[in-house]
Design a protein around this motif. Sequence first.
Motif, PDB file in Angstrom:
ATOM      1  N   ASP A  13       0.835  -1.205   0.000  1.00  0.00           N
ATOM      2  CA  ASP A  13       0.000   0.000   0.000  1.00  0.00           C
ATOM      3  C   ASP A  13       0.868   1.252   0.000  1.00  0.00           C
ATOM      4  O   ASP A  13       0.558   2.237  -0.673  1.00  0.00           O
ATOM      5  CB  ASP A  13      -0.927   0.000   1.218  1.00  0.00           C
ATOM      6  CG  ASP A  13      -2.022  -1.043   1.119  1.00  0.00           C
ATOM      7  OD1 ASP A  13      -2.316  -1.487  -0.010  1.00  0.00           O
ATOM      8  OD2 ASP A  13      -2.581  -1.422   2.166  1.00  0.00           O
ATOM      9  N   ASP A  14       1.959   1.212   0.747  1.00  0.00           N
ATOM     10  CA  ASP A  14       2.867   2.359   0.775  1.00  0.00           C
ATOM     11  C   ASP A  14       3.571   2.540  -0.567  1.00  0.00           C
ATOM     12  O   ASP A  14       3.709   3.669  -1.063  1.00  0.00           O
ATOM     13  CB  ASP A  14       3.921   2.178   1.880  1.00  0.00           C
ATOM     14  CG  ASP A  14       3.327   2.253   3.271  1.00  0.00           C
ATOM     15  OD1 ASP A  14       2.252   2.865   3.433  1.00  0.00           O
ATOM     16  OD2 ASP A  14       3.936   1.694   4.208  1.00  0.00           O
ATOM     17  N   ILE A  15       4.016   1.435  -1.155  1.00  0.00           N
ATOM     18  CA  ILE A  15       4.673   1.503  -2.461  1.00  0.00           C
ATOM     19  C   ILE A  15       3.725   2.091  -3.500  1.00  0.00           C
ATOM     20  O   ILE A  15       4.086   2.975  -4.284  1.00  0.00           O
ATOM     21  CB  ILE A  15       5.142   0.107  -2.914  1.00  0.00           C
ATOM     22  CG1 ILE A  15       6.193  -0.453  -1.949  1.00  0.00           C
ATOM     23  CG2 ILE A  15       5.675   0.156  -4.349  1.00  0.00           C
ATOM     24  CD1 ILE A  15       7.520   0.255  -1.970  1.00  0.00           C
ATOM     25  N   ASN A  16       2.476   1.617  -3.499  1.00  0.00           N
ATOM     26  CA  ASN A  16       1.513   2.089  -4.486  1.00  0.00           C
ATOM     27  C   ASN A  16       1.083   3.530  -4.234  1.00  0.00           C
ATOM     28  O   ASN A  16       0.758   4.259  -5.174  1.00  0.00           O
ATOM     29  CB  ASN A  16       0.296   1.166  -4.499  1.00  0.00           C
ATOM     30  CG  ASN A  16       0.599  -0.165  -5.167  1.00  0.00           C
ATOM     31  OD1 ASN A  16       1.328  -0.221  -6.148  1.00  0.00           O
ATOM     32  ND2 ASN A  16       0.065  -1.236  -4.625  1.00  0.00           N
TER      33      ASN A  16
ATOM     34  N   ALA B 163       3.076  10.014  -7.597  1.00  0.00           N
ATOM     35  CA  ALA B 163       4.022  10.447  -8.615  1.00  0.00           C
ATOM     36  C   ALA B 163       3.350  10.534  -9.985  1.00  0.00           C
ATOM     37  O   ALA B 163       3.598  11.474 -10.755  1.00  0.00           O
ATOM     38  CB  ALA B 163       5.212   9.491  -8.673  1.00  0.00           C
ATOM     39  N   ASP B 164       2.471   9.571 -10.280  1.00  0.00           N
ATOM     40  CA  ASP B 164       1.733   9.605 -11.548  1.00  0.00           C
ATOM     41  C   ASP B 164       0.839  10.839 -11.633  1.00  0.00           C
ATOM     42  O   ASP B 164       0.799  11.525 -12.657  1.00  0.00           O
ATOM     43  CB  ASP B 164       0.881   8.344 -11.698  1.00  0.00           C
ATOM     44  CG  ASP B 164       1.713   7.113 -12.033  1.00  0.00           C
ATOM     45  OD1 ASP B 164       2.878   7.282 -12.453  1.00  0.00           O
ATOM     46  OD2 ASP B 164       1.205   5.991 -11.856  1.00  0.00           O
TER      47      ASP B 164
ATOM     48  N   GLY C   4      14.506   7.443 -13.053  1.00  0.00           N
ATOM     49  CA  GLY C   4      14.918   6.264 -12.301  1.00  0.00           C
ATOM     50  C   GLY C   4      13.804   5.448 -11.688  1.00  0.00           C
ATOM     51  O   GLY C   4      14.057   4.623 -10.822  1.00  0.00           O
ATOM     52  N   TRP C   5      12.574   5.682 -12.126  1.00  0.00           N
ATOM     53  CA  TRP C   5      11.465   4.869 -11.600  1.00  0.00           C
ATOM     54  C   TRP C   5      11.601   3.455 -12.110  1.00  0.00           C
ATOM     55  O   TRP C   5      11.758   3.210 -13.291  1.00  0.00           O
ATOM     56  CB  TRP C   5      10.149   5.466 -12.080  1.00  0.00           C
ATOM     57  CG  TRP C   5       8.952   4.813 -11.463  1.00  0.00           C
ATOM     58  CD1 TRP C   5       8.176   3.855 -12.012  1.00  0.00           C
ATOM     59  CD2 TRP C   5       8.410   5.076 -10.180  1.00  0.00           C
ATOM     60  NE1 TRP C   5       7.167   3.509 -11.156  1.00  0.00           N
ATOM     61  CE2 TRP C   5       7.289   4.237 -10.029  1.00  0.00           C
ATOM     62  CE3 TRP C   5       8.764   5.931  -9.134  1.00  0.00           C
ATOM     63  CZ2 TRP C   5       6.511   4.237  -8.868  1.00  0.00           C
ATOM     64  CZ3 TRP C   5       7.991   5.937  -7.988  1.00  0.00           C
ATOM     65  CH2 TRP C   5       6.871   5.095  -7.862  1.00  0.00           C
ATOM     66  N   VAL C   6      11.564   2.478 -11.214  1.00  0.00           N
ATOM     67  CA  VAL C   6      11.795   1.084 -11.610  1.00  0.00           C
ATOM     68  C   VAL C   6      10.594   0.227 -11.241  1.00  0.00           C
ATOM     69  O   VAL C   6      10.356  -0.034 -10.069  1.00  0.00           O
ATOM     70  CB  VAL C   6      13.042   0.506 -10.919  1.00  0.00           C
ATOM     71  CG1 VAL C   6      13.283  -0.929 -11.364  1.00  0.00           C
ATOM     72  CG2 VAL C   6      14.266   1.363 -11.234  1.00  0.00           C
ATOM     73  N   GLY C   7       9.801  -0.156 -12.248  1.00  0.00           N
ATOM     74  CA  GLY C   7       8.790  -1.198 -12.120  1.00  0.00           C
ATOM     75  C   GLY C   7       7.999  -1.308 -10.841  1.00  0.00           C
ATOM     76  O   GLY C   7       7.783  -2.397 -10.355  1.00  0.00           O
ATOM     77  N   LEU C   8       7.548  -0.197 -10.265  1.00  0.00           N
ATOM     78  CA  LEU C   8       6.742  -0.303  -9.060  1.00  0.00           C
ATOM     79  C   LEU C   8       5.272  -0.450  -9.419  1.00  0.00           C
ATOM     80  O   LEU C   8       4.840  -0.021 -10.464  1.00  0.00           O
ATOM     81  CB  LEU C   8       6.895   0.957  -8.201  1.00  0.00           C
ATOM     82  CG  LEU C   8       8.288   1.242  -7.655  1.00  0.00           C
ATOM     83  CD1 LEU C   8       8.280   2.540  -6.890  1.00  0.00           C
ATOM     84  CD2 LEU C   8       8.740   0.129  -6.758  1.00  0.00           C
TER      85      LEU C   8
ATOM     86  N   ALA D  66      10.046   9.022  -3.516  1.00  0.00           N
ATOM     87  CA  ALA D  66       9.497   9.721  -2.351  1.00  0.00           C
ATOM     88  C   ALA D  66      10.339  10.939  -2.004  1.00  0.00           C
ATOM     89  O   ALA D  66       9.798  12.008  -1.666  1.00  0.00           O
ATOM     90  CB  ALA D  66       9.417   8.773  -1.157  1.00  0.00           C
ATOM     91  N   ASN D  67      11.642  10.798  -2.094  1.00  0.00           N
ATOM     92  CA  ASN D  67      12.518  11.937  -1.804  1.00  0.00           C
ATOM     93  C   ASN D  67      12.275  13.084  -2.772  1.00  0.00           C
ATOM     94  O   ASN D  67      12.240  14.263  -2.374  1.00  0.00           O
ATOM     95  CB  ASN D  67      13.982  11.505  -1.874  1.00  0.00           C
ATOM     96  CG  ASN D  67      14.383  10.586  -0.735  1.00  0.00           C
ATOM     97  OD1 ASN D  67      13.712  10.525   0.289  1.00  0.00           O
ATOM     98  ND2 ASN D  67      15.465   9.848  -0.919  1.00  0.00           N
ATOM     99  N   ARG D  68      12.098  12.760  -4.047  1.00  0.00           N
ATOM    100  CA  ARG D  68      11.834  13.805  -5.037  1.00  0.00           C
ATOM    101  C   ARG D  68      10.459  14.430  -4.842  1.00  0.00           C
ATOM    102  O   ARG D  68      10.282  15.637  -5.015  1.00  0.00           O
ATOM    103  CB  ARG D  68      11.975  13.231  -6.447  1.00  0.00           C
ATOM    104  CG  ARG D  68      13.421  12.909  -6.815  1.00  0.00           C
ATOM    105  CD  ARG D  68      13.611  12.606  -8.283  1.00  0.00           C
ATOM    106  NE  ARG D  68      13.124  11.282  -8.637  1.00  0.00           N
ATOM    107  CZ  ARG D  68      12.058  11.060  -9.382  1.00  0.00           C
ATOM    108  NH1 ARG D  68      11.335  12.058  -9.815  1.00  0.00           N
ATOM    109  NH2 ARG D  68      11.686   9.827  -9.669  1.00  0.00           N
TER     110      ARG D  68
END
Length: 206
Positions: free
Chosen positions: A50-53, A59-60, A68-72, A110-112
């Motif tokens: 849930d946090d990842i999504n 971001a979307d 650098g977004w990788v397959g989340l 998240a940092n960005r």
Amino acid sequence: MNVRDCTLAELVELDSNLGEPVVFHGSTTCFCEQIAATGWPLCGRPYSWDDINFVRDLADRLNQTSGGWVGLGLKCRHQGASFTGQLSRAHQYASQCQGGENLFSARDVANRLVGFLRLAGERPAELQRLEDLQTCWSRLVAGALPVVYAVRPTEAVFPSFFQNQHAQLAVLGKVIDRLMEYNPVADVPASAIMGRCVLERPPAWK
């Protein structure tokens, strides 16, 4: 279960014996206790999807998905951890992706997003959740080291491993290579772990 600690030289020996049924997995020591207890459940991750999504979806919505977004995302939720037949690839993965590929990417995004929202001065609720996640994830990987596991595959869990080996034997009469990636089709139990090697902390890790 108790997992045997081994040297990198021992893993190199396993890797060089192409007739040896073995796959490798690069990880981080903050997950060692859970891996020793449960192995790699097919649909499991040692953090909240849930946090990842939440990070991915925010971001979307804010058009901040570049860099650098990788397959989340949900497409990864039902996939188990990936394994490789090549020790060098597992070593590289463990050393480059602090906390694993998905968590590494989520922390970066998240940092960005935190910087973007602070500058914009809006969405205080989302900003607070991001800052909480930053703290949580930073604590999770703090002091962690890269680690590489050697795992004994079985045909029930890694059918592609044995299909590839049988095909090489049928055509070439011997095994000359292992595949770059193997995805298990069932839970990988902790009892399949042959050993693990903890690596030195990379200078780039904060």
